[in-house]
Design an enzyme around this catalytic site. Structure first.
Site, mmCIF file in Angstrom:
data_model
loop_
_atom_site.group_PDB
_atom_site.id
_atom_site.type_symbol
_atom_site.label_atom_id
_atom_site.label_comp_id
_atom_site.label_asym_id
_atom_site.label_seq_id
_atom_site.Cartn_x
_atom_site.Cartn_y
_atom_site.Cartn_z
ATOM 1 N N GLU A 349 0.823 -1.203 0.000
ATOM 2 C CA GLU A 349 0.000 0.000 0.000
ATOM 3 C C GLU A 349 0.863 1.261 0.000
ATOM 4 O OE1 GLU A 349 -2.646 0.267 3.353
ATOM 5 O OE2 GLU A 349 -2.906 2.422 3.060
ATOM 6 N N ARG A 391 7.144 5.764 1.674
ATOM 7 C CA ARG A 391 6.974 4.524 0.919
ATOM 8 C C ARG A 391 7.288 4.720 -0.561
ATOM 9 N NH1 ARG A 391 1.854 1.220 3.661
ATOM 10 N NH2 ARG A 391 2.831 1.050 5.728
#
Length: 425
Positions: A349, A391
């Site tokens: 994610e 991320r």
RNA sequence: GGAGAGGUGGCAGAGCGGUUGAAUGCACUGGUCUUGAAAACCAGCAUAGGUUAAUAGCCUAUCGUGGGUUCAAAUCCCACCCUCUCCGCCA
């Protein structure tokens, strides 16, 4: 917050849909409360009416010079009865409110029923995982070798789940954030906002972090507590709390780059290696406030805005429709974007875009004046990451790594890196 | 941190403890007038809850928030929050 009217009309339906999210609504208990509420509220209002009428009489009598003693006697103990009844009503209302404020939003009927992430549905994907002709490293090894990513240094300062970045990696991290913000503001129609990183309890309540998820947030110890924002969704969305917006003001599109702070209580063993799950991370967030009729289209658009970032970075991803069991508290429908991470050999994610219906608006009392009805009605709110910067950094490092351990810089980022093309030793 | 002033409807701004949910102005909506517009004039215009078929009527609540005094509080008392001005400190 759910619509209390809906709970009166069709509590069974509400209970069923909440069950699909793993929330149990005690129907009989709530209905009993509701019956009590109705009876006592009517009683309270009657008593108030009596008091008002008699007080007015006393006022008139006094004005015309009459004797008010008999009138005063007549209501001698009305006040106590009224106060008692009001207290009972207060108790019932707060019990009801406890249930209402801790119940999650109703899932959109199109959301697949499921227990956890294994029941999520892929709705699209873009790009193909790149094949490497050497043994890939994950971002931890890459970062360590380049001297740009240092968990130990951060641990010395702050404990686990923090990472220190240096040199080119730190700059790449900053470049990513700037690139995202610029794209959303210049191409997607969002207005950049700079927001406080500490907010009061009302704001946390408004977006649904309180009262249920108190343990997930960092709190100050001041007399009036402040919460470190877990996402800039909180300050941005709460900007419209208590407002009645003009139809012309909508849709509202805002974006902000902020650090996000999360306790990560209850995720002890998970993602302990690397920069995936941190107590502090940067995120570019998108928030939209729209008339209800626009909400569905807005979610698809917003998902597209997040996707656009990954496409420009040429990072492979897939879009998942979250199942009922995996959605966040305030969401009625959520699209997760998962980016390919070669170091983990899996999709992870990197963005979550949610449509919250009027769930947050009801908590915040955010309305707009609907030209069709002429009346104030609840707005709809949406939020989405565009993207989680930490991320994304990982994804760039792992997808753009080269055999010698250097990192190629994606073309769109080079202007932000002073023209640099590769980060190496 | 010290001293002072203040928080009232979309905005501005009144409001001797009594029929004030709240004057007035602006904005907004409808109407009259006008070829049209403006101006002028007339009328309307808060939100939430309860009851109801009703976005009709009636009732209740709401003047920063929470307590208190009183038959009665926007108006008096206490606490807290916020804003502004001056002084100090400071990126």
């Amino acid at each position: 917050m759910l619509d209390p009217q809906l709970l009166r009309q069709d509590i069974q339906m509400v209970a069923e849909r909440l069950t699909s999210r793993g929330f149990t609504l005690d129907v009989t208990a709530y209905q009993k409360l509701e019956a009590e509420r109705k009876a006592i509220q009517i009683k309270v209002q009657e008593l108030q009416q009596q008091r008002n009428e008699r007080s007015k009489l006393i006022g008139k009598a006094k004005a015309s010079g009459e004797d008010i003693e008999p009138l005063l006697k007549a209501i001698a103990n009305l006040g106590d009865t009224q106060k008692q009844a009001e207290q009972v009503l207060q108790t019932i209302l707060s019990q009801q409110n406890e249930v209402l404020s801790s119940a999650p939003n109703l899932p959109d009927p199109a959301v697949p029923i499921g227990k956890d992430e294994s029941d999520n549905l892929e709705i699209s994907h873009w790009g193909e995982p790149h094949s490497f002709d050497f043994k890939v490293k994950d971002h931890v090894d890459l970062g360590a070798a380049l001297g740009g990513m240092d968990a130990e240094a951060a641990a010395k300062l702050s404990g686990s789940r923090f990472t220190l970045l240096r040199g080119g990696i730190a700059r790449l991290h900053r470049a990513l954030a700037q690139f995202m913000l610029d794209t959303h503001t210049s191409e997607h129609g969002y207005t950049e906002v700079y927001v406080p990183y500490l907010v009061g309890p009302e704001a946390m309540y408004g977006t649904g972090q309180l009262p249920k998820f108190e343990d997930d947030a960092f709190v100050t110890t001041d007399e009036v507590p402040r919460y470190l924002i877990p996402t800039s969704e909180v300050p941005m969305t709460n900007l419209v709390a208590g407002e009645i917006l003009a139809a012309d003001d909508l849709p509202l599109r805002m974006t902000a780059l902020t650090p996000c702070f999360r306790r990560e209580a209850g995720s002890y063993g998970r993602d302990t290696r690397g920069m995936i799950r941190q107590h502090q991370f940067e995120k570019v967030e998108m928030v939209q406030v729209v008339p209800p009729a626009m909400a569905s289209a807005a979610l698809d658009e917003m998902t597209g805005h997040a996707e656009a970032i990954l496409q420009k970075l040429k990072l492979p991803y897939r879009v998942m429709l979250l199942c009922t069991g995996d959605m966040g508290f305030a969401a009625e429908r959520t699209h997760d974007i998962e980016v390919w991470l070669p170091g983990q050999d899996s999709y992870r994610e990197i963005s979550s875009c949610s449509r919250c219906g009027d769930f947050q608006a009801r908590r915040m009392k955010s309305r707009w004046r609907n030209p069709e009805s002429g009346r104030p009605e609840l707005v709809n709110t949406l939020n989405g990451s565009g993207l989680a910067v930490g991320r994304t950094l990982i994804a760039v490092m792992e997808n753009y790594q080269q055999a010698d351990g250097s990192i190629l810089i994606p073309e769109v980022l080079r202007p932000y890196m002073g023209g640099l093309e590769v980060i190496g030793n």
